[in-house]
Design a protein around this motif. Structure first.
Motif, PDB file in Angstrom:
ATOM      1  N   HIS A 120      90.059 -54.369  34.870  1.00 15.86           N
ATOM      2  CA  HIS A 120      89.917 -55.245  33.698  1.00 15.86           C
ATOM      3  C   HIS A 120      90.159 -56.674  34.165  1.00 15.86           C
ATOM      4  N   TRP A 124      84.559 -62.576  31.465  1.00 12.52           N
ATOM      5  CA  TRP A 124      85.248 -62.847  30.190  1.00 12.52           C
ATOM      6  C   TRP A 124      85.420 -64.356  30.085  1.00 12.52           C
ATOM      7  N   ASN A 172      83.638 -58.545  28.753  1.00 12.72           N
ATOM      8  CA  ASN A 172      84.672 -58.462  27.720  1.00 12.72           C
ATOM      9  C   ASN A 172      84.371 -59.482  26.622  1.00 12.72           C
ATOM     10  N   GLU A 173      84.339 -59.024  25.376  1.00 11.33           N
ATOM     11  CA  GLU A 173      84.301 -59.921  24.203  1.00 11.33           C
ATOM     12  C   GLU A 173      83.120 -60.882  24.191  1.00 11.33           C
ATOM     13  N   HIS A 249      93.748 -53.337  19.058  1.00 13.44           N
ATOM     14  CA  HIS A 249      94.974 -54.077  18.711  1.00 13.44           C
ATOM     15  C   HIS A 249      95.107 -53.983  17.189  1.00 13.44           C
ATOM     16  N   GLU A 278      93.018 -50.849  24.641  1.00 11.55           N
ATOM     17  CA  GLU A 278      94.159 -51.781  24.589  1.00 11.55           C
ATOM     18  C   GLU A 278      94.969 -51.507  23.329  1.00 11.55           C
ATOM     19  N   ALA A 293      91.504 -59.620  17.873  1.00  9.74           N
ATOM     20  CA  ALA A 293      92.415 -60.032  18.944  1.00  9.74           C
ATOM     21  C   ALA A 293      91.882 -61.308  19.577  1.00  9.74           C
ATOM     22  N   ILE A 295      91.914 -64.363  21.237  1.00  7.93           N
ATOM     23  CA  ILE A 295      93.010 -64.872  22.058  1.00  7.93           C
ATOM     24  C   ILE A 295      93.350 -66.329  21.725  1.00  7.93           C
ATOM     25  N   TRP A 344      98.420 -50.858  25.501  1.00  4.49           N
ATOM     26  CA  TRP A 344      98.453 -52.186  26.143  1.00  4.49           C
ATOM     27  C   TRP A 344      99.879 -52.565  26.511  1.00  4.49           C
ATOM     28  N   TRP A 352     102.440 -58.253  24.872  1.00  5.22           N
ATOM     29  CA  TRP A 352     101.902 -59.583  24.556  1.00  5.22           C
ATOM     30  C   TRP A 352     102.008 -59.878  23.062  1.00  5.22           C
TER      31      TRP A 352
HETATM   32  C1  XIL Z   1      96.301 -60.470  27.169  1.00  7.13           C
HETATM   33  C2  XIL Z   1      97.543 -60.163  27.998  1.00  7.13           C
HETATM   34  O1  XIL Z   1      98.184 -59.044  27.448  1.00  7.13           O
HETATM   35  C3  XIL Z   1      98.467 -61.349  28.007  1.00  7.13           C
HETATM   36  O2  XIL Z   1      99.552 -61.132  28.906  1.00  7.13           O
HETATM   37  C4  XIL Z   1      97.728 -62.618  28.413  1.00  7.13           C
HETATM   38  O3  XIL Z   1      98.572 -63.732  28.295  1.00  7.13           O
HETATM   39  C5  XIL Z   1      96.493 -62.826  27.555  1.00  7.13           C
HETATM   40  O4  XIL Z   1      95.679 -61.654  27.614  1.00  7.13           O
HETATM   41  N1  XIL Z   1      92.062 -58.781  24.920  1.00  7.13           N
HETATM   42  C6  XIL Z   1      91.975 -58.491  26.256  1.00  7.13           C
HETATM   43  C7  XIL Z   1      93.181 -58.569  27.098  1.00  7.13           C
HETATM   44  O5  XIL Z   1      90.909 -58.056  26.716  1.00  7.13           O
HETATM   45  O6  XIL Z   1      92.891 -58.963  28.419  1.00  7.13           O
HETATM   46  C8  XIL Z   1      94.214 -59.502  26.509  1.00  7.13           C
HETATM   47  O7  XIL Z   1      95.390 -59.399  27.308  1.00  7.13           O
HETATM   48  C9  XIL Z   1      94.486 -59.161  25.065  1.00  7.13           C
HETATM   49  C10 XIL Z   1      93.234 -59.280  24.248  1.00  7.13           C
END
Ligand code: XIL
Length: 386
Positions: A120, A124, A172-173, A249, A278, A293, A295, A344, A352
């Protein structure tokens, strides 16, 4: 656990829930609920033959400093994902300067323990280094340059772990919650076909690794439709995609189990395997962020958003455990389509979710508490497999 034991377990939970106000306990920071499930069995053994149970590992766990979490990992999980150390910003912070130390260690640990190793993530928009998209003067690079950089990155990273990493989140995303394309630099500079190119490069770099598209808010009908139509276009164009990762999430009240199930069925209907990649479950009030989620969604700390700093009330702990059980019941129902469920993180203290979407809160999102003890959810999940 025998059925009679379950009845005993529930009597204890009920009794403690009722008695708690009569015997208030001294508050300590993030004290765990008094009721903890006894670790009566190993989760991975109970789920054997259904799907892998994975956990994301942070740098402390990978470097071996967090030995307590490792004990939990080995007892209960048979799959690992790197929470951060394989992301582009970490693994190639400057062009051509690869930092493989922790990723190497992560892969070596997985090989040694015979675990399913998931990579992973390759492409992204977040945690991608700025140099990826800019030239030496800071201007955006051309489509050709970015394609070459994608190719070099994927070939170097996937190629290094060829035959060891079993599967990759290639992209990813790439979509927003309304199902439209995220206007990431990859999309803006290359166009929609960056996704197909990424999958092709990954397949060339390791023909045997399973290749996945991964995203959040996957139970959202508009996002589901967007993912289905994206994947259909990729398949028509011959892109080597093997599966879809649903991040997971989740919260106590979202997403709806029915919608989540519709997405599992829709994605599997494309002839692909499905993973829950996750999984974590916040018990905290969340400011409006759409339930996904994203970020970049960040909100200022306010005390009312952080109600369980000292302890988690039993009622909330129980609601979270039951919610976990509901989701695992769904995963087990569809175990023929689901190949892996990854949490996760291992324990609440490192999640996180203590820092997203609000920094510095005390959340309780995982299956093991801050002392690495199994939470009530563990026993409820085990009870599904009797
Ligand atoms: C998160 C991690 O858990 C954190 O430690 C980091 O600061 C930010 O990323 N989607 C994803 C993950 O695909 O990679 C992310 O992980 C959470 C959301």
């Amino acid at each position: 656990m025998k059925p009679t034991d379950h009845r005993y377990f529930w009597c204890v939970i009920l009794a403690l829930a009722i008695w708690q106000p009569v015997f208030p306990q001294a508050a300590q920071r993030a004290r765990q609920p008094a009721v903890q499930a006894p670790a009566s069995a190993s989760l991975k053994k109970a789920l054997e033959g259904k799907f892998y149970l994975g956990a994301a590992l942070n740098s402390h766990q990978i470097s071996g400093r967090d030995t307590a979490a490792w004990a939990v990992l080995k007892e209960h999980f048979n799959g690992i994902t790197a929470e951060n150390v394989m992301k582009a910003g970490r693994i190639q912070p400057r062009e051509g300067a690869f930092h493989f130390e922790l990723a190497d260690r992560f892969v070596a640990l997985g090989v040694k323990e015979g675990m399913h190793i998931h990579g992973h993530t390759l492409i992204w928009h977040s945690q991608a280094p700025r140099w990826f998209f800019t030239d030496s003067e800071g201007k955006r690079v051309s489509r050709e340059v970015l394609i070459q950089r994608m190719k070099d990155h994927i070939f170097t990273v996937v190629g290094r772990y060829r035959g060891k990493v079993h599967s990759w989140d290639v992209v990813n995303e790439a979509l927003l919650d309304d199902g439209s394309f995220r206007k990431s630099p990859f999309y803006e500079i290359i166009g929609e076909d960056y996704i197909q190119l990424a999958f092709e490069f990954a397949r060339q770099a390791d023909p045997d690794a399973a290749l996945y598209y991964n995203d959040y808010s996957m139970a959202n009908p508009a996002k589901r439709a967007g993912v289905v139509s994206l994947v259909k276009r990729l398949q028509q164009a011959g892109a080597p995609i093997d599966g879809i990762g649903m991040q997971g999430h989740i919260g106590l009240s979202y997403p709806s189990l029915d919608e989540f199930e519709k997405s599992i069925v829709a994605f599997a209907g494309l002839g692909l395997v499905v993973m829950i990649t996750e999984l974590d479950l916040t018990v905290l009030p969340t400011p409006r962020h759409g339930g996904g989620a994203e970020i970049s969604a960040n909100f200022n700390y306010r005390g009312e958003l952080d109600p369980y700093v000292n302890e988690l009330p039993e009622t909330v702990a129980l609601a979270a455990a039951r919610r976990y059980q509901d989701f695992f019941r769904l995963f087990l129902k569809h175990h023929e389509r689901i190949t892996r469920v990854t949490l996760w993180g291992i324990n609440d203290g490192h999640s996180w979710r203590n820092h997203w979407p609000v920094r510095g809160r005390t959340d309780y999102p995982l299956l093991f508490d801050r002392n690495n003890n199994p939470k009530a959810a563990v026993e409820l999940i085990l009870s599904l497999t009797d």
